[in-house]
Write an enzyme that holds these catalytic residues in place. Structure first.
Site: not given
Length: 792
Positions: A240, A249, A287, A291, A370
């Site tokens: 990507d 995170d 944690n 998220v 999409n």
């Protein structure tokens, strides 16, 4: 008994501080109360489900603070279970099930189970008579009051109660006779399952109705995490825009990365798309931050590409696929598509599935696009990848008309494999103002509305990592098949067998094989303990199936078994600790391979000889008039210690059922004014031996004019009078005869019971009964009488 919640205007509620607390029903989970000890395998078989859908199953233990007001509390000798499935799907007419009730969601979205208990607070101690009277009228059991708060009483519902615990609590409170009444709603303190700040907003992982969605419409990740959260040996490459290596995170980024544009390491952050994709797969969980990702313990390999229309772009993306599998990636996520097919990309995919993971094949995942068209985008059309479409939070294909309100749609059609959540996904973002939050003028490390099949594909990549973490010996085709075969068939769509690539699976043009289910996929991949259901004093071998090729095993078992051999191997041999002792037992194993470690679900077994049956229950005859040949059915409640039953009958002929827990018996024609007796005996058996006989004598087959019952009116719609006639002096039935009355429903559940009756008459209240045929049974000193009562 009505075991669903009936409320005015289909409203589900309970009372607190004289205010209604509204609940939302959860259809796919049920609480059971069971009156016998039975292992998980037997319970699952009777319910017609897989064992893994039994979430809880244990003995009922009530607080010692309850001060009993009765000498015997039948509810205390019971077991409770929580089972995944709807009331229409499960076989709930079993005689062992004495109560069942649905689950609910609270206004905060928390899952609530409705047990068989409810609590009533008296206005004053003298009101105990009111409580007893109302309990008797509604067939609920008063277990006792609380020794710290004596005005609070605990009551229990069962199969004869006139409602479930919520209905009864509401009925007691709305009577105006009590200070308070509330159902026992069980709330799992692990419902959040992780403490990440935004986990409550991640409907894709735990759908409690966010964005107006359908509660439970998610990938069932919390149950999957009871097995695994991934492992360091299973690397997921994200081809990507590249990943920020210092995001707070994303703490599991693999040290090796690659930029396809320059052909060098490390990767370069070339946009914000990759950070959103990566958070869905592997954001740190538990944690207390941000998220939760699906496979947070599996490292993320950053493979950066501009994903833009630049020269040489297709070759560089092929380079990214090749770099990923050559450097140890088990899964490659590709949240991008193309309108043009390229052989160089096909060849890179072929290399990955052929040579990746030392020949087992790397799992390659692609988004379908999409454009809301009936044609999926390339490269998801490649049969060597898992093609992933998007669904809304309302069990719909994501389309411009789906419930989320977003004006786009997921591509579908031939080649679509599975669907996953793909709209309003909460995930990680580039830090500060560099990411999607820049569009909103907000600086932050997270984004709440990541959309597209780009967000659906990483769900499948994360699940593939979980599957491989419990069984790294699987080929890429096996991983794909497991994910496809364990989906949820959601929505109002018709799934047709053989319509997709898998001839034995059902498929739909818009949903593929269905929405992915993380728990079901992991549960299918995890090793399984196979072996008999009974262990005797001789050596018994249990085997681990699906065990990874390089793994260590540590076995354990219950105390009533003895270890013989096999510690650390796929085979484990045990025997019963004593031939003179029998009882339930279990066997389990801990599996460790690489950085992954998990304990298998226990296999429940019975150790030793079977338990002798304790009762024989008579059921329907064929409806013929007395005096003709009649057919009766006799049953015992199945016990997990028994694999077969042997029956004998004295005075009749067994027509069918020998070897099972029921038999059909034919009795000969009986002359008028005569009643003949016959006996029934049964013993239980398993591979360890047989129990002693249990005998019931004195079953009475009356001829015309003999002692019999009359029911009027029959059919009944509210009340029926029972009269016993006895025209013979041989077995008189007079005003001093003591007898019990039982009425069973057509599904063999006890509908009502009266004990200690005298005389020849009784009144049976039938108001509110479901239409159908009921068995009326009279038990007295000289025998048993049966009759049929029809409710209309």
């Amino acid at each position: 008994m009505s075991l669903s919640v009936h409320a005015q205007d289909s409203e589900y509620y309970y009372w607190h501080n004289s205010e209604k607390q509204i609940l939302k029903i959860k259809d796919e989970k049920i609480y059971l109360l069971i009156n016998v000890e039975i292992n998980n395998d037997s319970l699952a078989s009777k319910l017609r489900i897989d064992t893994q859908r039994i979430e809880n199953h244990e003995k009922l233990i009530l607080s010692t603070s309850i001060v009993p007001i009765q000498s015997v509390n039948q509810s205390l000798n019971s077991y409770w279970a929580v089972v995944q499935g709807s009331g229409t799907e499960l076989n709930l007419s079993l005689p062992e099930i004495i109560y069942h009730a649905p689950f609910f969601y609270s206004k905060d979205g928390n899952e609530l189970g409705l047990s068989h208990l409810f609590y009533v607070k008296l206005r004053k101690s003298d009101d105990i008579d009111l409580l007893v009277d109302m309990a008797q009228k509604n067939n609920v059991e008063i277990l006792g009051n609380n020794r710290f708060m004596p005005l609070w009483f605990t009551l229990a519902c069962n199969r004869t109660s006139k409602g479930n615990a919520m209905e009864m609590a509401n009925l007691f409170f709305e009577s105006g006779q009590f200070s308070s009444a509330q159902p026992d709603l069980m709330e799992d303190n692990l419902i959040q399952c992780v403490d990440d700040t935004h986990f409550g907003s991640q409907w894709n992982l735990r759908n409690t109705g966010q964005h107006g969605g359908t509660a439970g419409s998610d990938i069932n990740i919390c149950n999957a995490w009871t097995y695994t959260r991934g492992c360091s040996d299973i690397i997921v490459a994200v081809l990507d825009n590249g990943l920020e290596m210092n995001h707070p995170d994303l703490t599991n980024i693999h040290p090796l990365s690659f930029d396809t544009e320059t052909g060098t390491s490390p990767s370069i952050v070339r946009g914000k798309h990759g950070m959103a994709v990566a958070g869905i797969i592997g954001a740190n969980s538990g944690n207390n931050l941000g998220v939760a990702g699906i496979a947070p313990e599996s490292p993320l390999m950053s493979i950066s590409n501009s994903l833009a229309a630049t020269p040489n772009s297709r070759m560089t993306r092929a380079d990214g696929i090749n770099f990923a599998w050559q450097n140890g990636s088990s899964v490659i996520n590709n949240s991008w598509s193309s309108s043009v097919q390229y052989q160089v990309i096909d060849d890179a995919i072929q290399n990955a599935v052929t040579y990746g993971r030392n020949g087992l094949g790397t799992v390659v995942v692609f988004a379908t696009g999409n454009d809301s068209r009936n044609s999926i985008s390339y490269p998801s059309t490649n049969s060597n990848v898992i093609a992933v479409g998007a669904v809304s939070m309302c069990n719909q294909r994501k389309s411009p008309s789906s419930c989320d309100g977003e004006n786009w749609g997921s591509n579908y059609g031939t080649g679509l494999d599975v669907v996953a959540p793909g709209v309003k996904i909460y995930t990680t973002d580039r830090q500060g103002e560099l990411g999607y939050n820049e569009q909103q003028g907000v600086a932050g490390n997270y984004f709440a509305n990541f959309n597209g099949t780009s967000s659906a594909a990483p769900h499948v990549a994360g699940i593939a990592a979980l599957v491989l973490s419990v069984n790294p010996s699987l080929t890429w085709q096996e991983v794909k098949t497991i994910i496809e075969s364990t989906t949820d068939k959601i929505g109002n769509y018709t799934y047709t067998i053989g319509a997709g690539e898998q001839s034995n699976l059902t498929w739909n043009n818009q949903m593929g094989y269905g929405r992915v289910n993380a728990y079901a996929a992991v549960n299918t991949a995890v090793p399984r303990i196979s072996g008999p259901t009974t262990v005797c004093s001789s050596n018994t071998i249990f085997t681990l199936n699906n065990l990874p090729s390089i793994a260590s095993v540590t076995w354990s078992h219950s105390s009533n078994l003895l270890y013989v051999s096999g510690q650390g191997t796929t085979n484990y041999t045990v025997k019963a600790a004593s031939p003179n002792i029998s009882g339930p037992g279990w066997i389990t194993a801990q599996v460790v391979h690489g950085s992954s470690s998990f304990t298998l679900p226990s296999k429940n077994i019975w150790a030793g000889m079977p338990v002798t049956p304790t009762d024989i229950i008579p059921f329907w005859n064929n409806g013929m008039e007395f005096g003709n040949d009649s057919y009766y059915e006799f049953r015992v409640i199945p016990h997990p210690s028994s694999t077969y039953y042997t029956w004998q009958v004295d005075g009749g002929t067994i027509i069918s059922g020998q070897g099972t827990n029921w038999i059909t018996v034919k009795t000969i024609k009986i002359p008028a004014n005569v009643q003949a007796q016959f006996g029934v005996a049964v013993k239980a058996g398993n591979n360890c031996g047989e129990s002693v006989w249990f005998n019931r004598t004195g079953w009475v087959v009356p001829g015309t004019g003999a002692t019999r019952m009359l029911l009027s009116p029959n059919p009944t719609s509210g009340e029926t009078f029972l009269t016993i006639e006895s025209n013979t002096t041989e077995t008189p039935f007079d005003e001093n005869t003591l007898w019990d009355l039982e009425v069973y429903s057509g599904s063999n559940l006890l509908q009502t019971k009266q004990t200690g009756l005298r005389g020849r008459n009784a009144r049976i209240q039938t108001a509110g009964w479901k239409e159908g045929v009921y068995l009326v049974r009279i038990i007295y000193q000289d025998g048993v009488l049966t009759g049929k009562l029809i409710a209309e």
